[in-house]
Write an enzyme that holds these catalytic residues in place. Structure first.
Site, short mmCIF file in Angstrom:
data_model
loop_
_atom_site.label_atom_id
_atom_site.label_comp_id
_atom_site.label_asym_id
_atom_site.label_seq_id
_atom_site.Cartn_x
_atom_site.Cartn_y
_atom_site.Cartn_z
N GLU A 197 47.16 49.81 44.12
CA GLU A 197 47.54 48.66 44.63
C GLU A 197 48.98 48.74 45.40
O GLU A 197 49.85 47.96 45.20
CB GLU A 197 47.51 47.63 43.63
CG GLU A 197 46.26 47.04 43.17
CD GLU A 197 46.23 45.81 42.14
OE1 GLU A 197 47.29 45.06 41.89
OE2 GLU A 197 45.02 45.40 41.99
N GLU A 324 38.72 48.29 40.34
CA GLU A 324 39.01 47.12 39.44
C GLU A 324 38.00 46.07 40.12
O GLU A 324 37.98 45.62 41.24
CB GLU A 324 40.63 46.71 39.49
CG GLU A 324 41.22 47.67 38.89
CD GLU A 324 42.75 47.25 39.00
OE1 GLU A 324 42.93 45.89 38.82
OE2 GLU A 324 43.75 47.89 38.90
#
Length: 518
Positions: A197, A324
């Site tokens: 991320e 995710e």
């Protein structure tokens, strides 16, 4: 694991009563003569992060614990995960990965430094679970490994040395240190990610800046050819496509620059509001619908990003990994907000089934996904409370789909697509996916998304129709430590006459059937 970030979603009417199809009839044709790609077993991958009780208590209790354990790993969780045939484990994060320094987690545990987990609850991290413990756990499960490297606060040297420590057999100081710490042979690292991320908790980077960093770091990431992991670049989230676009344009894989896949993250939030996400249980009917509607958006995001990859990588050498995904609700009352602990209901199992169907449809690129997370965090397979353990409806959804691991995708067509409406919004009332498993049998997974109304499904040219169905009269049915068997799969079978089976798929249900060798 990402933190709060505004999302762009389609609108839906929250206050309008839902309209349900009544006893719809659908014919499903399975095109066994047109097999598609292999469904990589890692589509059913798991994610474990140093977050709340996801590892400590959930997986690791230590050798001196009163909770029965094997070398510190709690036995009840270990057995449950073995029964689930977990194919892949991702670790150590998530946001935690970009503040994790691997040397903190090696050597004698009593000598490991105590640090603060600043991402998740500000609790003390004693680093009892580190590199050796992770690989020991993965080996006990027979799972492949996915290690997430620290790009955010680490350095190229730190990342290079960790990979060398894990994978090398050379007589170096680092390898001697690994052997001194109890591991003679190298660990098997199947996947290695450069950051996580990077658009958010991993550094608030732009795609261009990250792409340059990826090229910089990955130039030095080396391992023996027989233990060379697939390298994963940190991609975007939700409806973003600029990360995939930039990485595909700026990184041209070669012998000296490897990028085997780009990651992407997406979470299902029923209310569309990060500040008030909605309850995991005790939710209104409108949030049953909205949660399913939101989860289906992931297919649009997969299509948009894979179209970019198709343009730049027509040979499909670069995977698109959803590493995710899952539901994200308000934390359970009375729990640490930083631990992301939530209950898990029938709705979560339905959402898992819908996502699995989507991933299967895009298996050429989507060769790995990791639900967030395996134990005690978000859409967990397992919940624990000290010595107690309970399996969730999502656990059973994954268990029912074990035959789909490494199966061959079979396209299907529906004679009709009944819809489930709420106000002006609608979603399909039925979803299905089929595959030919390694045992030679064909399996079909079917979801009825409606809160009311069974759907009659006709299947032609099948040998049998038996398997499991997961459903309940209660839309937020869930298992508790006091009542751990409130919801679990039931046996289901239907008669087959002249190759034809008529299946009644209950409202709000997930069904997986073995249709025999077609």
């Amino acid at each position: 694991m990402f933190k709060i970030k505004p999302l762009l979603f389609y609108c839906f009417a929250m206050a309008t009563p839902a309209v349900f199809a009544k006893s719809a009839s659908v014919g499903i044709d399975i095109h066994s003569e047109q097999p598609g790609p292999v469904l990589n077993k890692n589509i059913y991958g798991q994610f474990m992060e140093h977050l709340g009780r996801g590892i400590y208590e959930g997986v690791w209790v230590g050798e001196d614990s009163n909770i029965p354990n094997q070398d510190g790993f709690r036995l009840d969780v270990l057995k449950a995960l073995k029964d689930l045939k977990v194919p892949l484990l991702r670790w150590p994060g998530g946001c935690f990965a970009d503040e994790y320094h691997w040397r903190d987690g090696i050597g004698p545990r009593e000598e490991r430094p105590r640090t603060v987990n600043s991402n998740w609850g500000g609790v003390i991290e004693d680093n009892a679970f580190g590199t050796h413990e992770f690989f020991a756990f993965a080996e006990l499960l027979g799972a492949e490994t996915y290690v997430n490297g620290n790009l955010g606060t680490g350095s190229p040297r730190e990342m290079v040395e960790w990979l060398h420590y894990m994978t090398s057999e050379a007589d170096t100081t680092l390898v001697r240190e690994r052997k001194k710490n109890g591991r003679d042979k190298p660990f098997k690292v199947d996947y290695f990610a450069v950051g996580n991320e990077s658009w958010g908790c991993g550094g608030n980077m732009t795609p261009d800046y990250y792409a340059d960093l990826y090229k910089h770091y990955s130039a030095f990431l080396k391992a023996p050819e027989d233990n060379l992991p697939k390298f994963i670049a940190s991609g975007g989230t939700n409806d973003q496509t600029d990360w995939t676009q930039t990485l595909a344009e700026k990184i041209k894989p070669s012998w000296s620059l490897r990028m085997n896949a780009i990651s992407h993250h997406y979470y299902t939030i029923p209310t569309n509001n990060w500040e008030t996400k909605g309850s995991a249980t005790d939710f209104p009917k409108e949030e049953w619908f909205s949660a399913l509607q939101q989860t289906l958006l992931i297919e649009d995001y997969i299509v948009e990003n894979t179209a970019i990859l198709d343009e730049h990588d027509p040979e499909k050498k670069i995977g698109f990994y959803i590493d995710e995904w899952g539901t994200w609700y308000d934390v359970d009352k009375g729990t640490n907000p930083g631990f992301l602990y939530q209950q898990n209901s029938l709705r979560d199992a339905i959402i898992a089934g819908l996502n699995i169907h989507i991933f299967n449809r895009h298996a050429e690129r989507v060769q790995m996904t990791n639900i967030a997370q395996m134990v005690n965090v978000l859409q967990a397979m397992i919940l624990t409370d000290k010595e107690k353990m309970v399996l969730t409806p999502t656990y059973y959804a994954f268990q029912m789909h074990i035959p789909f691991q490494d199966a061959t995708y079979l396209p299907i067509s529906l004679s009709a697509t009944p819809v489930y409406k709420q106000g002006d919004a609608s979603i399909p009332a039925i979803s299905a996916s089929a595959a030919k498993a390694l045992d030679g049998n064909t399996y079909i997974s079917i979801v009825n998304t409606q809160l009311e109304g069974a759907i009659e499904v006709t299947l032609e040219q099948v040998k049998q129709a038996r398997g499991k169905v997961l459903s309940s009269d209660i839309m937020d049915e869930h298992n508790t430590f006091e009542q751990p068997d409130n919801i679990q799969p039931s046996d289901y079978s239907a008669n087959v006459k002249n190759g034809k089976a008529v299946i009644l798929v209950p409202a709000k249900s997930l069904m997986v059937l073995n249709l025999g060798q077609l």
